[in-house]
Write a protein that holds these residues in place. Structure first.
Motif, PDB file in Angstrom:
ATOM      1  N   CYS A   1      -8.843  -4.640  -6.400  1.00 46.05           N
ATOM      2  CA  CYS A   1      -9.724  -3.599  -5.386  1.00 46.05           C
ATOM      3  C   CYS A   1      -9.100  -2.405  -4.982  1.00 46.05           C
ATOM      4  O   CYS A   1      -9.798  -1.729  -4.290  1.00 46.05           O
ATOM      5  N   ASP A   2      -7.780  -2.467  -5.419  1.00 48.02           N
ATOM      6  CA  ASP A   2      -7.383  -1.067  -5.281  1.00 48.02           C
ATOM      7  C   ASP A   2      -5.871  -0.733  -6.002  1.00 48.02           C
ATOM      8  O   ASP A   2      -5.786  -1.857  -6.685  1.00 48.02           O
TER       9      ASP A   2
ATOM     10  N   GLN B   1     -15.249  -1.585  -2.237  1.00 46.92           N
ATOM     11  CA  GLN B   1     -14.520  -1.973  -3.377  1.00 46.92           C
ATOM     12  C   GLN B   1     -14.033  -3.688  -3.341  1.00 46.92           C
ATOM     13  O   GLN B   1     -14.106  -4.183  -4.401  1.00 46.92           O
ATOM     14  N   GLN B   2     -13.774  -3.779  -2.293  1.00 50.27           N
ATOM     15  CA  GLN B   2     -13.326  -5.475  -2.035  1.00 50.27           C
ATOM     16  C   GLN B   2     -14.453  -6.019  -2.321  1.00 50.27           C
ATOM     17  O   GLN B   2     -14.461  -7.465  -2.888  1.00 50.27           O
TER      18      GLN B   2
ATOM     19  N   LYS C   1      -5.547   2.541   0.237  1.00 51.39           N
ATOM     20  CA  LYS C   1      -6.312   1.379   0.282  1.00 51.39           C
ATOM     21  C   LYS C   1      -7.427   1.315   1.253  1.00 51.39           C
ATOM     22  O   LYS C   1      -8.469   0.914   0.919  1.00 51.39           O
ATOM     23  N   SER C   2      -7.361   2.344   2.423  1.00 50.27           N
ATOM     24  CA  SER C   2      -8.492   2.189   3.262  1.00 50.27           C
ATOM     25  C   SER C   2      -9.936   3.124   2.693  1.00 50.27           C
ATOM     26  O   SER C   2     -10.898   2.844   3.201  1.00 50.27           O
ATOM     27  N   GLU C   3      -9.617   3.910   1.457  1.00 47.69           N
ATOM     28  CA  GLU C   3     -10.684   4.514   1.301  1.00 47.69           C
ATOM     29  C   GLU C   3     -11.707   3.582   0.224  1.00 47.69           C
ATOM     30  O   GLU C   3     -11.315   2.903  -0.738  1.00 47.69           O
ATOM     31  N   ASN C   4     -12.922   3.749   0.895  1.00 48.82           N
ATOM     32  CA  ASN C   4     -13.957   2.987   0.117  1.00 48.82           C
ATOM     33  C   ASN C   4     -13.765   1.388   0.013  1.00 48.82           C
ATOM     34  O   ASN C   4     -13.866   0.641  -0.886  1.00 48.82           O
ATOM     35  N   LYS C   5     -12.848   1.187   0.961  1.00 48.96           N
ATOM     36  CA  LYS C   5     -12.254  -0.429   1.297  1.00 48.96           C
ATOM     37  C   LYS C   5     -13.241  -1.216   0.876  1.00 48.96           C
ATOM     38  O   LYS C   5     -13.288  -2.210   0.181  1.00 48.96           O
ATOM     39  N   ASN C   6     -14.543  -1.279   2.022  1.00 49.83           N
ATOM     40  CA  ASN C   6     -15.370  -2.421   1.876  1.00 49.83           C
ATOM     41  C   ASN C   6     -16.031  -2.572   0.541  1.00 49.83           C
ATOM     42  O   ASN C   6     -16.215  -3.649   0.014  1.00 49.83           O
TER      43      ASN C   6
ATOM     44  N   ASP D   1       0.817  -1.298  -0.100  1.00 45.12           N
ATOM     45  CA  ASP D   1      -0.058   0.064   0.275  1.00 45.12           C
ATOM     46  C   ASP D   1       0.964   1.160   0.008  1.00 45.12           C
ATOM     47  O   ASP D   1       0.587   2.234   0.719  1.00 45.12           O
TER      48      ASP D   1
END
Length: 412
Positions: A213-214, A227-228, A220-225, A170
């Motif tokens: 997903c990133d 996108q994953q 990586k933490s932005e809109n993580k859920n 990241d």
């Protein structure tokens, strides 16, 4: 004796596992079953195209306890799969040319952890020394073939070289270093090297399929859920699509014209096999789920699509399917004490599920092939449509028998 898997799907995170279970459950209409073997829990998630599918989740990475190397080795020993597919999420290399949710298929896998770090012109010089492993040629051929009729409006599929290492990347500078070392790479992840080493040792066909997903750029933490979840859902859907198109039973099949085309359609899945050792409540719960899944609108919509298909020369053969169940049919199980289930019903219930499975597989085949201009395929669609109606009529008769026998149990 341990069960045998034709295909073992390997995931590494909860979001990947949930996506596989949810999407495959919709296709197989089977409640996933936990199967403990040794110190691992495997999930039996049904049959697709005649192949028995299991899933197991590893820890993240390749080399640690419970990580992909150990998990795949134990999975091979426990289930003897002929094919192992790593399914999950990855980082992309170029946000301008790629997109979140895009699927990456490993034509090759580059193990980047093994490096020579030296000095050139008084600056650090890194040279990759790890393997550049080729995925199974047979599986690559299968995936490329299935990609022909994949709906790219959902997401794009990209075949190429994927980086694999122990680091959760990241940092955009580190990602750029990897890109400079291996400019043809299309993405990176953490579990592929363990998959490759374990399968190479045991001579098992393997392939890695992951979705972006990133961008490994520090965000990586932005809109993580979201996108994953998107990426995990896309890759699970594509793997299911491939399994539905290709006979993944480990056996080579010769081309025989129409008969071969017919063999490629989704074969009858044995959805549910009641055994006397199973708990009655679990059996009844599974029945209720299948009632809900096999709702009339699926079949009615398909029938209407054929009825209105102006280009089809065979449209006169397609007539609407009568509704399969009323709400009372779906709800009637709730009226009874499940614990009084009589196992004398097991054969009727098993046949009921097999009829529904045959009908659903016919429906899927028609849906996937109804617009194929090949007249031989259209003929197969016609046959499968008639088969679907026949199986539905049979299942309606069976549900009437089951209702009648249940009532007798409660009145005696």
């Amino acid at each position: 004796m341990n069960p045998k898997a034709d295909v073992l799907l390997v995931t590494a995170t909860k979001v990947e596992s949930k996506a596989v279970i949810e999407i495959f459950q919709d296709a197989t209409v089977q409640v996933p079953q936990r199967v403990p073997i040794g110190d691992r829990i495997y999930h039996s998630i049904g049959s697709i195209n005649g192949a028995k599918i299991f899933m197991v989740q590893s820890e993240m990475g390749s080399g640690g306890p419970g990580a992909s190397l150990q998990t795949v080795e134990k999975g091979i020993h426990a289930l003897s799969p002929s094919i192992i597919i790593m399914v999950g999420i990855a980082f992309g290399m170029d946000s301008e040319k790629q997109s979140i949710g895009e699927i990456l298929v490993s034509q090759q896998l580059m193990l980047y952890e093994l490096q020579r770090i030296g000095t050139k012109d008084e600056s650090p010089k890194i040279i990759l020394r790890g393997d550049k492993a080729h995925a199974s040629p047979r599986l690559l051929s299968y995936f490329r073939s299935a990609d022909f009729d994949w709906d790219e409006s959902k997401c794009k599929v990209n075949f190429g070289l994927i980086l694999s290492g122990e680091k959760l990347v990241d940092n955009i500078d580190f990602r750029q270093q990897l890109c400079d070392l291996c400019p043809e790479a299309i993405g990176g992840e953490m579990e592929g090297s363990g998959l490759y080493v374990a399968c190479l040792d045991k001579k098992v066909d393997w392939i890695l399929v992951k979705s972006i997903c990133d961008w490994a750029d520090g965000n990586k933490s932005e809109n993580k859920n979201n996108q994953q979840k998107l990426a995990a859902g896309n890759v699970a859907s594509f793997v299911l699509h491939v399994l539905q198109q290709i006979p993944f039973t480990g056996k080579e099949q010769a081309w025989e014209g129409v008969s071969s085309q017919e063999s490629l359609k989704t074969s009858a899945d044995k959805i549910f096999n009641i055994q006397k050792s199973e708990k009655t409540k679990d059996a009844a719960k599974a029945i209720d789920i299948k009632f809900a899944k096999f709702s009339a609108p699926k079949y009615q919509q398909l029938a209407e699509m054929f009825k209105n298909e102006s280009k089809s020369t065979l449209k006169s053969n397609y007539v609407p399917v009568n509704p399969l169940y009323s709400q009372n049919d779906i709800d009637f199980l709730f009226k009874y004490d499940i614990s009084k289930f009589d196992y004398n019903l097991s054969s009727e219930i098993n046949q009921f599920f097999e009829d529904l499975s045959e009908a659903e597989n016919a429906r899927i085949y028609i849906q996937n092939n109804c617009k194929n201009p090949n007249p031989q395929i259209q003929t197969l669609c016609t046959i499968e449509y008639q088969n679907m109606k026949s199986y539905l009529r049979s299942s309606i008769c069976k549900v009437a028998d089951i209702r009648s026998q249940l009532k007798k149990i409660y009145t005696t």
